[in-house]
Design an enzyme around this catalytic site. Sequence first.
Site, mmCIF file in Angstrom:
data_model
loop_
_atom_site.group_PDB
_atom_site.id
_atom_site.type_symbol
_atom_site.label_atom_id
_atom_site.label_comp_id
_atom_site.label_asym_id
_atom_site.label_seq_id
_atom_site.Cartn_x
_atom_site.Cartn_y
_atom_site.Cartn_z
ATOM 1 N N ASP A 78 17.822 -11.294 -13.213
ATOM 2 C CA ASP A 78 18.691 -11.065 -12.070
ATOM 3 C C ASP A 78 20.121 -10.822 -12.536
ATOM 4 O OD1 ASP A 78 16.636 -11.440 -10.265
ATOM 5 O OD2 ASP A 78 17.069 -13.578 -9.965
ATOM 6 N N ASP A 137 20.196 -18.606 -4.572
ATOM 7 C CA ASP A 137 21.201 -18.590 -5.639
ATOM 8 C C ASP A 137 22.540 -18.226 -5.004
ATOM 9 O OD1 ASP A 137 21.075 -15.855 -5.189
ATOM 10 O OD2 ASP A 137 20.308 -15.345 -7.175
ATOM 11 N N ARG A 161 14.799 -19.543 -9.265
ATOM 12 C CA ARG A 161 15.444 -19.755 -7.961
ATOM 13 C C ARG A 161 14.511 -20.475 -7.000
ATOM 14 N NH1 ARG A 161 16.299 -14.561 -5.516
ATOM 15 N NH2 ARG A 161 15.029 -13.575 -7.112
ATOM 16 N N TYR A 173 14.526 -21.317 -20.180
ATOM 17 C CA TYR A 173 15.762 -21.136 -19.418
ATOM 18 C C TYR A 173 16.579 -22.419 -19.404
ATOM 19 C CZ TYR A 173 13.417 -17.063 -17.280
ATOM 20 O OH TYR A 173 12.764 -15.879 -17.058
#
Length: 241
Positions: free
Chosen positions: A48, A90, A184, A76
């Site tokens: 993203d 987000d 997310r 992550y």
Amino acid sequence: MDFIDGETLYIDKPLEWTSFDVVKRLRGALLHRLHLKKMKVGHAGTLDPLATGVMIVVTGRSTKLIEQLQAGVKEYIATIRLGATTPSYDLETEIDATYPTAHITRELIDSVIPRFTGRIEQVPPAFSACKVDGHRAYNMARKGREVELKPKVLVIDEIEVLDWNPGESSLKLRIVCSKGTYIRALARDIGEALESGGHLTALRRTRVGNVSIDDCLSVEQAVELIRTTDVVMPEDKEPAR
């Protein structure tokens, strides 16, 4: 380097760049360097715009490896703000609801997190590239249309709590997961499991398969590499038989 035959570049994607922005920038540098009008350049695993970190870019015949490369396990570092939600889960959209957080303790977090490891089902965000009746979900969501997405099965190998700041309701996690995991959506689900809300405020991909963030170049470093390294030019290639 033989970009026509195929090379793989490891890039640290900048904040607010789309994955396509990175590919476009590197393709432009390659076309200029090789004096070509077109060539294949692709990437393995979209990030993203509000995420940074490991992005694998492939050129030429190496684009055939995209499916294999993006199947690698991802790692992550995610920062989640608890006590508030947004439609996109987000910072792309504004906060739409707030919830209490006074009851959230480190002990409660440690008791909830294990629910999200192993083989789980996850409903993708409405603001995602998933298709509904042939349309991208994010296009429908941005127009205010109702988006219903079915749960997907995925695997989360590990979630480690790196930090919990109750004053800022900020939870920092290290997550190791399979392809197709929406961090997310994980932020949303963890917030709900804590009887509050949650949305992602920062995301950095630190590993894809065996490729670490330490192996990555910035976009400008990659452009400089393309500009200055010895490359096989089109006229040096043997004609196909």
